[in-house]
Design an enzyme around this catalytic site. Structure first.
Site, PDB file in Angstrom:
ATOM      1  N   CYS A 131       8.354  -4.517   6.407  1.00  0.00           N
ATOM      2  CA  CYS A 131       9.635  -4.830   5.709  1.00  0.00           C
ATOM      3  C   CYS A 131       9.711  -4.043   4.453  1.00  0.00           C
ATOM      4  O   CYS A 131       8.616  -4.307   3.537  1.00  0.00           O
ATOM      5  CB  CYS A 131       9.806  -6.252   5.389  1.00  0.00           C
ATOM      6  SG  CYS A 131       9.728  -7.150   6.647  1.00  0.00           S
ATOM      7  N   ARG A 155       8.057   1.156   6.679  1.00  0.00           N
ATOM      8  CA  ARG A 155       7.558  -0.411   6.400  1.00  0.00           C
ATOM      9  C   ARG A 155       7.834  -1.369   7.700  1.00  0.00           C
ATOM     10  O   ARG A 155       7.309  -2.467   7.859  1.00  0.00           O
ATOM     11  CB  ARG A 155       7.921  -0.823   5.260  1.00  0.00           C
ATOM     12  CG  ARG A 155       7.537   0.163   4.083  1.00  0.00           C
ATOM     13  CD  ARG A 155       7.589  -0.538   2.669  1.00  0.00           C
ATOM     14  NE  ARG A 155       7.316  -1.741   2.377  1.00  0.00           N
ATOM     15  CZ  ARG A 155       6.368  -2.038   1.893  1.00  0.00           C
ATOM     16  NH1 ARG A 155       5.512  -0.832   1.383  1.00  0.00           N
ATOM     17  NH2 ARG A 155       5.483  -3.133   1.717  1.00  0.00           N
ATOM     18  N   TRP A 209      10.420  -5.561   9.852  1.00  0.00           N
ATOM     19  CA  TRP A 209       9.324  -5.528  10.834  1.00  0.00           C
ATOM     20  C   TRP A 209       9.147  -7.123  11.140  1.00  0.00           C
ATOM     21  O   TRP A 209       8.528  -8.116  10.365  1.00  0.00           O
ATOM     22  CB  TRP A 209       7.980  -4.963  10.103  1.00  0.00           C
ATOM     23  CG  TRP A 209       6.872  -4.864  11.351  1.00  0.00           C
ATOM     24  CD1 TRP A 209       6.835  -3.780  11.895  1.00  0.00           C
ATOM     25  CD2 TRP A 209       6.051  -5.857  11.579  1.00  0.00           C
ATOM     26  NE1 TRP A 209       5.487  -4.116  12.717  1.00  0.00           N
ATOM     27  CE2 TRP A 209       5.096  -5.412  12.331  1.00  0.00           C
ATOM     28  CE3 TRP A 209       5.453  -6.931  10.887  1.00  0.00           C
ATOM     29  CZ2 TRP A 209       3.927  -6.010  12.982  1.00  0.00           C
ATOM     30  CZ3 TRP A 209       4.645  -7.835  11.496  1.00  0.00           C
ATOM     31  CH2 TRP A 209       3.593  -7.076  12.479  1.00  0.00           C
ATOM     32  N   ASN A 266      10.105  -9.827   2.069  1.00  0.00           N
ATOM     33  CA  ASN A 266       9.217  -9.079   2.495  1.00  0.00           C
ATOM     34  C   ASN A 266       7.643  -9.887   2.411  1.00  0.00           C
ATOM     35  O   ASN A 266       7.543 -10.374   1.309  1.00  0.00           O
ATOM     36  CB  ASN A 266       8.640  -7.709   1.998  1.00  0.00           C
ATOM     37  CG  ASN A 266       7.404  -7.048   2.481  1.00  0.00           C
ATOM     38  OD1 ASN A 266       7.042  -7.391   3.652  1.00  0.00           O
ATOM     39  ND2 ASN A 266       6.728  -6.454   1.635  1.00  0.00           N
ATOM     40  N   GLY A 267       7.102 -10.360   3.576  1.00  0.00           N
ATOM     41  CA  GLY A 267       5.818 -11.521   3.421  1.00  0.00           C
ATOM     42  C   GLY A 267       6.144 -12.826   4.676  1.00  0.00           C
ATOM     43  O   GLY A 267       6.977 -12.548   5.522  1.00  0.00           O
ATOM     44  N   GLU A 295     -11.861   6.690  15.297  1.00  0.00           N
ATOM     45  CA  GLU A 295     -10.746   7.164  14.680  1.00  0.00           C
ATOM     46  C   GLU A 295      -9.817   7.963  15.745  1.00  0.00           C
ATOM     47  O   GLU A 295      -8.649   8.083  15.741  1.00  0.00           O
ATOM     48  CB  GLU A 295     -10.726   7.862  13.470  1.00  0.00           C
ATOM     49  CG  GLU A 295      -9.676   8.422  12.555  1.00  0.00           C
ATOM     50  CD  GLU A 295      -8.635   7.342  12.290  1.00  0.00           C
ATOM     51  OE1 GLU A 295      -8.794   6.105  12.458  1.00  0.00           O
ATOM     52  OE2 GLU A 295      -7.481   7.597  11.735  1.00  0.00           O
ATOM     53  N   LYS A 305      -5.838   6.950  16.715  1.00  0.00           N
ATOM     54  CA  LYS A 305      -4.912   7.821  16.605  1.00  0.00           C
ATOM     55  C   LYS A 305      -3.986   8.026  17.655  1.00  0.00           C
ATOM     56  O   LYS A 305      -3.058   7.985  17.761  1.00  0.00           O
ATOM     57  CB  LYS A 305      -5.404   9.124  15.932  1.00  0.00           C
ATOM     58  CG  LYS A 305      -4.532   9.697  14.840  1.00  0.00           C
ATOM     59  CD  LYS A 305      -4.558   9.325  13.476  1.00  0.00           C
ATOM     60  CE  LYS A 305      -4.421   7.637  13.415  1.00  0.00           C
ATOM     61  NZ  LYS A 305      -4.837   7.374  11.839  1.00  0.00           N
ATOM     62  N   GLU A 348      -2.232   4.467  19.175  1.00  0.00           N
ATOM     63  CA  GLU A 348      -1.108   4.303  18.402  1.00  0.00           C
ATOM     64  C   GLU A 348       0.121   4.891  18.353  1.00  0.00           C
ATOM     65  O   GLU A 348       1.441   4.283  18.438  1.00  0.00           O
ATOM     66  CB  GLU A 348      -1.664   4.067  16.670  1.00  0.00           C
ATOM     67  CG  GLU A 348      -1.777   4.970  15.885  1.00  0.00           C
ATOM     68  CD  GLU A 348      -2.187   4.864  14.482  1.00  0.00           C
ATOM     69  OE1 GLU A 348      -1.616   3.598  14.042  1.00  0.00           O
ATOM     70  OE2 GLU A 348      -3.058   5.448  13.905  1.00  0.00           O
ATOM     71  N   HIS A 366     -23.852   0.672  29.549  1.00  0.00           N
ATOM     72  CA  HIS A 366     -23.968  -0.606  29.603  1.00  0.00           C
ATOM     73  C   HIS A 366     -22.808  -1.610  29.940  1.00  0.00           C
ATOM     74  O   HIS A 366     -22.743  -2.691  29.566  1.00  0.00           O
ATOM     75  CB  HIS A 366     -24.300  -1.366  28.050  1.00  0.00           C
ATOM     76  CG  HIS A 366     -25.973  -0.539  27.996  1.00  0.00           C
ATOM     77  ND1 HIS A 366     -27.078  -1.041  28.423  1.00  0.00           N
ATOM     78  CD2 HIS A 366     -26.322   0.491  27.051  1.00  0.00           C
ATOM     79  CE1 HIS A 366     -28.091  -0.104  27.840  1.00  0.00           C
ATOM     80  NE2 HIS A 366     -27.431   0.606  27.238  1.00  0.00           N
ATOM     81  N   LYS A 380       3.845   0.516   8.435  1.00  0.00           N
ATOM     82  CA  LYS A 380       2.761   0.856   7.386  1.00  0.00           C
ATOM     83  C   LYS A 380       2.692  -0.488   6.654  1.00  0.00           C
ATOM     84  O   LYS A 380       3.634  -0.926   6.269  1.00  0.00           O
ATOM     85  CB  LYS A 380       3.144   1.923   7.046  1.00  0.00           C
ATOM     86  CG  LYS A 380       1.830   2.977   6.399  1.00  0.00           C
ATOM     87  CD  LYS A 380       2.439   4.329   5.846  1.00  0.00           C
ATOM     88  CE  LYS A 380       1.303   5.380   5.545  1.00  0.00           C
ATOM     89  NZ  LYS A 380       0.319   5.608   6.741  1.00  0.00           N
TER      90      LYS A 380
HETATM   91  C1  F6R Z   1      -3.760   3.906  11.501  1.00  0.00           C
HETATM   92  C2  F6R Z   1      -3.616   2.934  10.287  1.00  0.00           C
HETATM   93  C3  F6R Z   1      -3.884   1.843   9.962  1.00  0.00           C
HETATM   94  C4  F6R Z   1      -4.290   1.556   8.506  1.00  0.00           C
HETATM   95  C5  F6R Z   1      -4.620   0.157   8.331  1.00  0.00           C
HETATM   96  C6  F6R Z   1      -5.178  -0.457   6.952  1.00  0.00           C
HETATM   97  O1  F6R Z   1      -3.260   4.944  11.392  1.00  0.00           O
HETATM   98  O2  F6R Z   1      -2.586   3.649   9.330  1.00  0.00           O
HETATM   99  O3  F6R Z   1      -4.824   1.356  10.720  1.00  0.00           O
HETATM  100  O4  F6R Z   1      -5.282   2.300   8.207  1.00  0.00           O
HETATM  101  O5  F6R Z   1      -3.293  -0.731   8.457  1.00  0.00           O
HETATM  102  O6  F6R Z   1      -4.126   0.317   5.859  1.00  0.00           O
HETATM  103  P1  F6R Z   1      -4.390   0.434   4.288  1.00  0.00           P
HETATM  104  O7  F6R Z   1      -5.473   1.564   4.221  1.00  0.00           O
HETATM  105  O8  F6R Z   1      -3.063   0.611   3.815  1.00  0.00           O
HETATM  106  O9  F6R Z   1      -5.061  -0.745   3.789  1.00  0.00           O
END
Ligand code: F6R
Length: 610
Positions: free
Chosen positions: A2, A27, A76, A102-103, A482, A486, A489, A505, A605
């Protein structure tokens, strides 16, 4: 998670609010809305389900909404599906008060039941609506008064923007555990979830802290603490430009941010390397503390956690001290065994991830020393950690992190080298060579980024797979985690990462003819072992895309169907280079599949809820 924005000034508010929301859309992007005070008609609400564009179209870019004071929101969903009714702003039953949030209001059910028993009607499934209805319940002509009462009743996390038709020259803002920035303009003032929404209008900002409430008018901003005493806020000047938060000719922010990585490494690393040594900004960590350190624990979420996974190999290799890596969401409820001789390193791009923030607080409560590796200046984690090392990656807009990951990794590596200087665990010449190799990373990365056609080609070959495995050992395993995240997602392809030796295993049962396995074998001491694991999956019919270092391509070519190489570097720095093809592969696969790369479904994000 949000985005909220608010404006009080002399200009028409709605276009400015929409512009701010555009920059906050990363966001959350399932619905959006505006509440603007129109002197003729009172508070006017405009909301639309879906992307912000729907709201912009509905309001002709905000131009059809009159008024110079307002709030906006991009959502969101947490409570209630994305819909018109659940989107923000929410309006009190009299239509006098509007709120964006937001929250999560954790005790919303209890408050809702109480208000219903008092005859209040609700119109949405959201937790937020209790805030606006409770404001109205307490409102006796002074919205600030009502807001303080509400803040004492609600529990959970919130950044709130409030506008009241009876006091139409002001906004009220409040925060607890969700970010909120105050922006100081000329003849106008702002609130926003982060500075990207404000930077076009002002670079002078203050970061609100938990328990604070701000009254924002055209002429100024007055902040109060939770006892309603006026306080002076420190003002900061944002040191980057609007162009840093724009696509700059690239089709996607993610691609732009991948391309920015060489420069990001330079910014994060070069000023911290002086005369063959690492010099960090003033830390409260003393040499004595570092010497007696019994344990390091790295805590983070998602990709930042993956940085921690790489960091474990690097720090244990350099320091010979035990390093644990914990998921922040687990750490806080796991009775972690840490004490005043432990260092807890929290890694967070946003500095606002709620689980990481809670883990940091738990670590502090248990007496550990804490150090944050954070990108967003002034964020909660940066402020609450005993020490902070900023990653200086600039604003990261794409939901999938790339440049922030790289900057976190290099800063963690530099921290490790700094510790070796105190502990004497690395001979000077080896340290100097490692630092020299760090200084060569940006140009090596530039070289890799100058030619991406081969990865683009592999993506075109493999984009229609429905399940992709990443395998590797040691640092390559951490990188596989990672690479897999990537890919899944942004492309929505099911993917898992395994320690290559672990596959047999259980998970090897999923390898069938044609399954794509991305095999990472950059870590030279275990190259032969990695090859054995590749042969195992090949024998079950897998198609293998191998990733190794230059010089190893012919050996890799004998077992893999296709090979990507990265330049040679110090073994501990391999992840800084191997992450690049993994990011590009995910990007091009998602592009081939027509995915919304910068705003993948269900994600946002800055995850400010648990
Ligand atoms: C994946 C990604 C997320 C963040 C995670 C932590 O591409 O961006 O997995 O790494 O949400 O976010 P931060 O680093 O902001 O605490």
């Amino acid at each position: 998670m949000c985005g909220i924005v608010g404006f009080v000034g002399a200009e028409q508010a709605a276009p400015i609010l929409l512009d701010g929301l555009t920059r906050l859309e990363y966001r959350g992007y399932d619905s959006a809305g505006l509440a603007v005070y129109d002197p003729e008609r009172g508070l006017q609400l405009t909301k639309a389900k879906g992307r912000l564009k729907a709201l912009a179209d509905l309001t002709n870019g905000g131009n059809s909404v009159p008024g110079t004071v307002g709030i906006g929101h991009t959502r969101w969903a947490t409570h209630g599906e994305p819909s018109y009714a659940n989107s923000h702003p929410h309006l009190s039953n009299s239509g006098r008060i509007a709120v964006v949030h937001n929250g999560i209001i954790e005790n919303y059910l209890e408050i809702k039941e109480y208000l219903i028993s008092q005859g209040v009607t609700f119109h949405s499934e959201t937790d937020t609506e209790v805030v606006v209805q409770l404001l109205e319940y307490y409102y006796k002509g002074d919205i600030v008064d009502a807001a303080f009462k509400v803040l004492h009743r609600i529990e959970g996390s919130y950044a709130l923007g409030i506008v009241c038709a009876d006091q139409p020259d002001q906004l009220v803002a409040a925060r607890k555990d969700s970010p909120l920035v105050l922006g100081y303009g000329e003849g106008c003032n702002f609130i926003a979830s982060d500075v990207t929404a404000l930077i076009k209008y002002t670079k002078t900002v203050s970061y609100m802290e938990d328990g604070e409430l701000a009254v924002v008018t055209r002429d100024g901003i007055q902040v109060y603490n939770n006892l309603r005493q006026p306080i002076e806020k420190e003002k900061s000047i944002v040191d980057w430009d609007i162009s840093d938060a724009e696509k700059g000719g690239y089709e996607h922010f993610m691609f732009k941010e991948i391309m920015e990585q060489p420069e990001v490494l330079r910014k994060a690393a070069f000023p911290r390397i002086k005369n063959g040594r690492v010099e960090l900004e003033a830390l409260s960590l003393t040499d004595d503390f570092i010497r007696q350190l019994s344990r390091i624990c790295i805590v983070a979420c998602g990709s930042s956690y993956h940085v921690g996974m790489v960091g474990k190999y690097i720090l244990e290799g350099l320091l010979r001290k035990p390093v644990d890596v914990a998921l922040a969401s687990e750490f806080r409820y796991a009775s972690p065994i840490i004490d005043e001789n432990s260092l807890v390193i929290v890694i967070s791009q946003s500095g606002e991830t709620l689980d990481t923030m809670a883990a940091l607080r738990e670590a502090k409560r248990l007496g550990a020393k804490t150090l944050g590796i954070v990108n967003v200046v002034g964020s909660t984690i940066a402020k609450e950690s005993d020490d902070v090392l900023y990653t200086w990656a600039g604003p990261e807009i794409a939901v999938a992190t790339t440049k922030a990951y790289s900057s976190q990794l290099i800063v963690l590596g530099l921290l490790g080298v700094y510790f070796t200087q105190v502990l004497g665990t690395m001979p000077d010449d080896e340290r100097e060579e490692l630092l020299r190799q760090i200084q060569l990373l940006p140009s090596k990365m530039e070289e890799m980024l100058s030619y991406t056609e081969d990865i683009q080609y592999f993506a075109s070959q493999f984009f229609n797979h429905e399940s992709i495995f990443f395998i590797g050992r040691n640092l390559d395993y951490a990188m596989g985690l990672e690479g897999s995240l990537k890919l899944k997602e942004i492309s929505y392809i099911h993917s898992e990462a395994y320690a290559a030796g672990e596959l047999k295993h259980g998970t090897i049962s999923l390898i069938v003819p044609g399954t794509l396995v991305v095999a990472l074998a950059t870590y030279d001491p275990l190259f032969d072992k990695a090859v054995s694991n590749i042969v195992e999956v090949k024998s079950r019919g897998a198609t293998v895309l191998g990733l190794t270092t230059e010089g190893r391509e012919s050996q890799m070519g004998k077992v893999a169907d296709a090979v990507i190489t990265i330049p040679e570097t110090h073994p501990l720095l391999l992840p800084s280079l191997s992450v690049v093809p993994l990011q590009l592969f995910a990007y091009y696969v998602a592009l081939q599949r027509g995915c919304d790369i910068d705003k993948p479904r269900n994600l946002a994000k800055s995850v400010t809820v648990e």
